[in-house]
Motif scaffolding. Structure first.
Motif, PDB file in Angstrom:
ATOM      1  N   GLY A 136      41.404  38.358  50.776  1.00  0.00           N
ATOM      2  CA  GLY A 136      41.259  38.785  52.162  1.00  0.00           C
ATOM      3  C   GLY A 136      41.367  40.283  52.323  1.00  0.00           C
ATOM      4  O   GLY A 136      41.596  40.814  53.408  1.00  0.00           O
ATOM      5  N   ARG A 137      41.212  41.014  51.224  1.00  0.00           N
ATOM      6  CA  ARG A 137      41.266  42.486  51.199  1.00  0.00           C
ATOM      7  C   ARG A 137      40.526  42.974  49.968  1.00  0.00           C
ATOM      8  O   ARG A 137      40.182  42.180  49.086  1.00  0.00           O
ATOM      9  N   ASP A 138      40.282  44.282  49.899  1.00  0.00           N
ATOM     10  CA  ASP A 138      39.637  44.852  48.719  1.00  0.00           C
ATOM     11  C   ASP A 138      40.622  44.858  47.552  1.00  0.00           C
ATOM     12  O   ASP A 138      41.769  45.299  47.713  1.00  0.00           O
ATOM     13  N   PRO A 139      40.206  44.399  46.370  1.00  0.00           N
ATOM     14  CA  PRO A 139      41.095  44.414  45.202  1.00  0.00           C
ATOM     15  C   PRO A 139      41.279  45.826  44.671  1.00  0.00           C
ATOM     16  O   PRO A 139      40.428  46.695  44.872  1.00  0.00           O
ATOM     17  N   THR A 140      42.379  46.042  43.970  1.00  0.00           N
ATOM     18  CA  THR A 140      42.628  47.342  43.343  1.00  0.00           C
ATOM     19  C   THR A 140      41.852  47.434  42.029  1.00  0.00           C
ATOM     20  O   THR A 140      41.341  46.427  41.519  1.00  0.00           O
ATOM     21  N   LEU A 141      41.785  48.628  41.473  1.00  0.00           N
ATOM     22  CA  LEU A 141      41.102  48.823  40.191  1.00  0.00           C
ATOM     23  C   LEU A 141      41.781  48.035  39.084  1.00  0.00           C
ATOM     24  O   LEU A 141      41.122  47.468  38.206  1.00  0.00           O
ATOM     25  N   ASP A 142      43.112  47.999  39.122  1.00  0.00           N
ATOM     26  CA  ASP A 142      43.854  47.247  38.107  1.00  0.00           C
ATOM     27  C   ASP A 142      43.562  45.749  38.209  1.00  0.00           C
ATOM     28  O   ASP A 142      43.446  45.060  37.187  1.00  0.00           O
ATOM     29  N   GLU A 143      43.441  45.234  39.421  1.00  0.00           N
ATOM     30  CA  GLU A 143      43.129  43.812  39.614  1.00  0.00           C
ATOM     31  C   GLU A 143      41.720  43.487  39.123  1.00  0.00           C
ATOM     32  O   GLU A 143      41.485  42.429  38.536  1.00  0.00           O
ATOM     33  N   LEU A 144      40.785  44.400  39.355  1.00  0.00           N
ATOM     34  CA  LEU A 144      39.416  44.197  38.863  1.00  0.00           C
ATOM     35  C   LEU A 144      39.393  44.205  37.341  1.00  0.00           C
ATOM     36  O   LEU A 144      38.708  43.386  36.714  1.00  0.00           O
ATOM     37  N   ALA A 145      40.125  45.154  36.743  1.00  0.00           N
ATOM     38  CA  ALA A 145      40.170  45.236  35.283  1.00  0.00           C
ATOM     39  C   ALA A 145      40.780  43.974  34.684  1.00  0.00           C
ATOM     40  O   ALA A 145      40.286  43.447  33.681  1.00  0.00           O
ATOM     41  N   ALA A 146      41.844  43.472  35.314  1.00  0.00           N
ATOM     42  CA  ALA A 146      42.483  42.252  34.821  1.00  0.00           C
ATOM     43  C   ALA A 146      41.560  41.045  34.969  1.00  0.00           C
ATOM     44  O   ALA A 146      41.508  40.177  34.091  1.00  0.00           O
ATOM     45  N   GLU A 147      40.825  40.991  36.053  1.00  0.00           N
ATOM     46  CA  GLU A 147      39.904  39.871  36.295  1.00  0.00           C
ATOM     47  C   GLU A 147      38.812  39.815  35.237  1.00  0.00           C
ATOM     48  O   GLU A 147      38.408  38.736  34.788  1.00  0.00           O
TER      49      GLU A 147
END
Length: 258
Positions: A136-147
């Motif tokens: 429900g919000r924009d993900p952080t760069l760290d969350e994108l990298a982990a994904e």
């Protein structure tokens, strides 16, 4: 009719607007296979597409083309929106519409990006859309990298490589009819009055040197040769080279200081 704007043959002044509860009810019906509800959702959110494409209006692109691409993003948002999440449709739809437009602009850009970097960027953008819907919000760069299971620096590099170029004449602030552009905020640290004066003074100081002094300075600081190499080429001793070099530099400093 006042405020009539035609985009793709659509009179934008007559576009309907759906309330939040109406959108959610239609989304549930559309997910159940109701084609009429899906069509109503599309027509009821065209104003959302219009609001998004306004952000891209200063790029010289055809607005009809951007509107059509934005509609594709809207349809994808409707088809992929998860009604089980307590998120407004516009919160999910706007990034989807903007992402579709950015992909269109990127694919039609004169700036070429390598295939591997572009593929990584597509994966990052898709992951961002998934996580935006989930969080429900924009993900952080760290969350994108982990994904994606890739280093954070790769995420940053991929997004930077496919970022939309900014024109120096894009307005960044408007007040009273006058726009402040990117160009107004960019300082030229080289072509300043002080720099031009220094260049003139340096030229005058160099003009006062003898041909031998000019040659020695050129060999030393332009060609990067040692004093021994300069001495052998000019035909004088290293001590003479050192003295002439020191004298020439002293004259230049004096000329710049005067």
């Amino acid at each position: 009719m006042q405020n009539k704007v035609e985009i793709c043959g659509v009179n934008t002044a007559r576009l309907p607007v759906l309330k939040s509860d109406e959108s959610r009810a239609l989304l549930q019906r559309a997910r159940a296979g109701d084609a009429a509800a899906r069509e109503t959702l599309i027509s009821g959110n065209l104003r959302l597409v219009l609001s998004v494409i306004q952000k891209f209006s200063g790029r010289g692109e055809n607005m009809d083309d951007l509107f059509q691409v934005g509609c594709i993003g809207l349809i994808k948002a409707i088809d992929n929106f998860d009604t089980s999440h307590d998120v407004k449709f516009s919160t999910y739809g706007v990034p989807m519409i903007a992402g579709e437009i950015r992909r269109y602009l990127r694919d039609n850009s004169v700036i070429r990006v390598s295939r591997s970097t572009r593929d990584t960027a597509y994966r990052v953008l898709q992951a961002r859309e998934r996580l935006t819907a989930s969080f429900g919000r924009d993900p952080t760069l760290d969350e994108l990298a982990a994904e994606l299971g890739i280093p954070r620096c790769e995420v940053v590099f991929a997004l930077d490589a496919v970022a939309d170029p900014v024109s120096l004449y894009d307005p960044i602030y408007t007040d009273g009819g006058e726009s402040l552009t990117v160009m107004d905020q960019v300082g030229d640290t080289r072509n300043t009055d002080a720099h031009w004066l220094e260049q003139i003074a340096l030229g005058d100081a160099m003009a006062r040197l003898t041909p031998r002094e000019k040659r020695i300075l050129s060999l030393r600081f332009y060609d990067g040769k040692t004093q021994m190499e300069v001495a052998a080429e000019v035909g004088i001793s290293q001590a003479q080279v050192s003295r002439l070099e020191k004298n020439a530099i002293g004259q230049i400093k004096k000329g710049l200081a005067s």
